[in-house]
Every structure is written in structure tokens, then in C-alpha cells.
Design an enzyme around this catalytic site. Structure first.
Site, mmCIF file in Angstrom:
data_model
loop_
_atom_site.group_PDB
_atom_site.id
_atom_site.type_symbol
_atom_site.label_atom_id
_atom_site.label_comp_id
_atom_site.label_asym_id
_atom_site.label_seq_id
_atom_site.Cartn_x
_atom_site.Cartn_y
_atom_site.Cartn_z
ATOM 1 N N SER A 98 0.810 -1.217 0.000
ATOM 2 C CA SER A 98 0.000 0.000 0.000
ATOM 3 C C SER A 98 0.851 1.279 0.000
ATOM 4 C CB SER A 98 -0.965 -0.036 1.177
ATOM 5 O OG SER A 98 -1.924 0.969 1.055
ATOM 6 N N ASP A 235 -2.124 6.217 -3.592
ATOM 7 C CA ASP A 235 -1.045 5.568 -2.849
ATOM 8 C C ASP A 235 -0.482 4.444 -3.737
ATOM 9 O OD1 ASP A 235 -3.293 3.934 -2.658
ATOM 10 O OD2 ASP A 235 -2.672 3.087 -0.744
ATOM 11 N N ASP A 237 -0.926 1.218 -4.201
ATOM 12 C CA ASP A 237 -1.789 0.239 -4.870
ATOM 13 C C ASP A 237 -3.100 0.868 -5.346
ATOM 14 O OD1 ASP A 237 -2.639 0.512 -2.199
ATOM 15 O OD2 ASP A 237 -3.584 -1.455 -2.201
ATOM 16 N N ASP A 239 -5.742 2.010 -4.045
ATOM 17 C CA ASP A 239 -7.072 1.816 -3.451
ATOM 18 C C ASP A 239 -7.543 3.127 -2.814
ATOM 19 O OD1 ASP A 239 -5.195 1.653 -1.388
ATOM 20 O OD2 ASP A 239 -6.376 0.235 -0.220
HETATM 21 MG MG MG Z 1 -3.473 1.268 -0.331
#
Ligand code: MG
Length: 451
Positions: A98, A235, A237, A239
Site C-alpha cells: 500500500s 497511494d 496500490d 485503493d
Molecule cells: Mg493502499
């Protein structure tokens, strides 16, 4: 929350080759395959230099248990979530840490409906992992491996749900993370003029991965120089989403959460807005006139997704830029979120103007040192003392203790990762906020001393 040996607040996370090793990834693959007893699993990874080795080991483990693997390669977490449903898989696994620094990596497991594994499911995976008792299949039942790229399908489906009347200049900063391979392309397909920053998916991060005012200063400058309409950042990844407005100012997470929740109510109609216990009053006050009812859950995307899956709702979001759009998927999706932000601008106007309509209150945060072994007892003392010494109307104890009335709220919550107790509070005036914090800090220090 009690953490297992491997799984923490967001799957498995740690330093590569120290805590998160190829050996562990192999075992997690075997454990997931054993848990599922066969079936189909989508695997995606972020841009970290260690992701490929972990992914290969994980896939080996999965195949050895008879699971069919669809390897989508470099993929932001939301694309993996999308692919799980597209390919009708039984689960998904993402290799990602992340927003953590580049030397970290991690493994997160997702359900067939796109939401993350719950703590109970992770505990079961952990039990299998510890036992070493993995499913073994004979040579002619070993899983098959195929590679796939769901990006075109993702963009096609997204364009069915989001439509613009005009074209905008959008600066996208993917932070050299996995969002680089999708977010700028979706924005371009929406008809926008796209300026892409930090979009080389190398695993070497130019800026801090957490989107905030400091890490997005380059994005802010680009908006001012290019006279762009908005900035979208992610960020590692993708999400999560961070937004910079048309004047080059980072939009505070709480403000953005209110704005998008309000827009979702306008787009999809009245209903429930799901958020977490650490979200402020602005959201409630902003969405109420639009027919929104705010429900609060434990902190974390899995708690928000779980509430949406069980009881329905129009939108779910945390004040960390993690948004779940249930009409789309139960995986937090910063990339689809970016498309919705532009649609909101298209319908309602520039964010710098919209943000003025969101009420601002005074938020204060404090950290009090507290050894991990004292946390439970200290929380017990706080629960009893807080009940007595504050004049509150409601108590929410699903994650820490939140007491509130119509003018203020205070959240007492032990950190899941550090030896500290957190106090978060909000009030309508500076004076009340300061006075409440003084009392809350005294109470927590006393509780830690006595615990
Ligand atoms: Mg993340």
C-alpha cells in the site's frame, strides 16, 4: 484488536526478506488454496521491486493445491478486485504494501464479492498456515496458470457508469505505484486532457506514497502552472484517492469525503452512507439535507465493505481517502473514485467552490504512550471514567470508545501497531476542543498509570 502472527490490520505487511519472504508467500498460497479447496484465484501485484518474486512463490503455492490461477501481473488493488468478478473467481490476492516505503511488501486476500477477507477468515488462513497441513493434489490435478489483462474491460465498464458533458484538464499523480497503468488511461478515455506525474511504475518512489498536502506539492504546483481543473493522486496500490483542487490546494480528506458522499446521494438517490468511528460531524451535517443517513463502523475498509454487503448503502468511505462505491465493487477503488470526482465537477462545478459548502469544525488529535500489554486494562478504566466525567448523549464502542453529543465527540482508541493510545476529538469551537482535549489527555494518562 488482537492480531495474529502474520495478519495485521491490513493483511500481511512487513520488510521484504525479513518478515515478508518468498517462503511465506509460498505458504500463504498453499493456505489460501487449502481454505478454498480448489477453484479459481486472481493474483495481482504492485510495482515494488520485490513483488515479482513474492507473486511467483504465491502462485506456486496456489497451483500445488489444485487452484486455477489467473495472473494479471502488475495491477492496482482495485483492478484485482474488478478481475475477481470479471473472471468469476473464488478469491483474489494482491502483493502490495500500500503506502509503506519501498523496502516493504505485503499480501492481502480478497473474497469473491470483491471485499477483503474479514479478520475471522484471516484467522482461519493463519491456522492453516501454522498447521502446515496443506491440500495436496496429484500430478494430473495441479492447477493451470493463465495470464490476463482486464484493463480494457475495466475502462469499458467504468465508462458505462460515468459520463461527462465536458472535457477537463486533469493531473494524475500515481506516485510510481500500480495506479500508473490504469488511472491516467481511464481519465483519457473519459475525454479529459491528462497530465501524468510520477507514472513510471518502477518501484522507486519519487514522493512519499501517502497522498497528503506535503507529498502532493508537485501535483499542486503543476495544477497552478498548467491551469488544470483538478489533481488526482493515489497511494502505491491505488485503493486510495487524494484530491487537489483547481487552485492547487490539497482538499482535506474529511471535506472530500463529505463532497463525494453528497454527490453519490445526488447520483443514486437517498440512503445510507457508511463511514468509520474516526470520521467527523461534517459528513453527517453535509449529507443530511441530501437524504443521507450516516452509519459508523470499525476503522478499516473491510468493516465498511462488510456493512455495505450486509445492510446495503449508497456509498462507503473512510477519512483516509479510501472509498467504496457498492454500485461498482466492494473493493476500495481510488481510480474509479477519480472518475467520479470529475463527474461531480462536471455536474456541480469546481471543487474550490464546492468545498466552501462543507462545514468546518475543530479537530484535535493526541497520542499518549501506553505499553501494548496495558492497553486492554487502560481502555477498561477509560470506559468507566469517561462514562462518569463527560456529559455525553451517545456511546459507540465498536472500535475503541466514542462518546458524543450534538456539539462534540471524543474517540479513545488504542493503536493497532504502536504502543500508544490515540485521542481524536471534534468540537464546534476552538475553546471547547481545547478544554475537552485537556480533560481527555488527563483521563488517559491517569488510566495508563493505573493499568
Ligand atoms: Mg493502499
Amino acid at each position: 484488536m488482537l492480531m495474529g502472527k502474520y495478519f495485521g490490520t491490513s493483511g500481511i505487511r512487513g520488510l521484504f526478506n525479513e518478515c515478508v519472504t518468498p517462503e511465506l508467500a509460498l505458504k500463504v498460497g498453499k493456505a489460501v488454496g487449502t481454505y478454498l479447496g480448489g477453484g479459481r484465484v486472481v493474483v495481482g501485484m504492485d510495482t515494488r521491486t520485490s513483488s515479482e518474486t513474492l507473486k511467483s512463490a504465491l502462485i506456486s503455492g496456489l497451483l500445488s493445491t489444485g487452484v486455477e490461477v489467473i495472473d494479471i501481473g502488475l495491477a492496482p488493488t482495485p483492478l484485482t478486485g474488478f478481475a475477481i468478478k470479471l473472471y468469476e473467481a473464488d478469491a483474489g490476492v494482491t502483493i502490495t504494501a500500500s503506502h509503506n516505503p519501498p523496502e516493504y511488501n505485503g499480501i492481502k486476500v480478497w473474497q469473491s464479492n470483491g471485499m477483503a477477507y474479514t479478520p475471522d477468515m484471516e484467522a482461519e488462513l493463519e491456522r492453516i498456515l501454522e498447521s502446515g497441513n496443506f491440500r495436496k493434489v496429484p500430478w494430473n490435478e495441479i492447477g493451470t496458470l493463465r495470464r490476463a489483462d482486464p484493463r480494457e474491460e475495466y475502462i469499458r465498464k467504468a465508462l458505462e457508469m460515468v459520463k461527462l458533458n465536458d472535457s477537463y484538464t486533469v493531473v494524475v499523480d500515481s506516485g510510481n505505484g500500480a495506479g500508473s497503468i490504469l488511472s491516467p488511461y481511464l481519465q483519457r478515455e473519459l475525454g479529459n486532457k491528462v497530465i501524468s506525474l510520477n507514472s513510471h511504475p518502477s518501484g522507486f518512489f519519487v514522493r512519499e506514497l501517502e497522498p497528503n498536502a506535503k507529498s502532493l506539492s508537485g501535483l499542486a504546483k503543476t495544477i497552478r502552472v498548467m491551469k488544470a481543473d483538478v489533481g488526482i493522486a493515489h497511494d502505491g496500490d491505488a485503493d486510495r484517492i487524494g484530491v487537489v483542487d483547481d487552485e492547487g490546494n490539497f482538499v482535506e480528506y474529511e471535506v472530500m469525503l463529505s463532497l463525494i458522499a453528497g454527490y453519490m446521494l445526488r447520483k443514486f438517490g437517498r440512503g445510507k452512507i457508511v463511514t468509520t468511528v474516526d470520521a467527523g460531524f461534517a459528513l453527517d451535517d453535509y449529507v443530511r439535507p441530501l437524504g443521507g443517513e450516516v452509519i459508523r463502523t470499525r476503522v478499516g475498509d473491510v468493516a465498511v465493505a462488510d456493512e455495505l454487503a450486509k445492510h446495503g448503502g449508497i456509498f462507503g468511505g473512510e477519512p483516509s481517502g479510501t472509498w467504496i462505491i457498492p454500485q461498482w465493487n466492494l473493493t476500495p477503488d481510488g481510480i474509479f473514485a477519480g472518475a467520479l470526482v470529475i463527474e461531480m465537477i462536471d455536474r456541480l462545478g469546481p471543487i474550490s467552490e464546492l468545498a466552501k459548502e462543507v462545514p468546518r469544525y475543530v479537530t484535535l488529535r493526541a497520542k499518549i504512550p501506553c505499553p501494548n500489554e496495558k492497553k486492554a486494562r487502560a481502555m477498561g478504566i477509560i470506559a468507566r471514567e469517561a462514562l462518569k466525567s463527560f456529559d455525553y448523549e451517545r456511546l459507540i464502542d465498536i472500535d475503541g470508545i466514542r462518546i458524543e453529543n450534538s456539539d462534540w465527540w471524543i474517540l479513545f482508541r488504542p493503536s493497532g501497531t504502536e504502543p500508544i493510545m490515540r485521542i481524536t476529538l471534534e468540537a464546534h469551537t476552538e475553546e471547547t476542543a481545547k478544554e475537552l482535549m485537556e480533560r481527555a489527555e488527563k483521563l488517559v494518562k491517569e488510566a495508563v498509570r493505573r493499568a
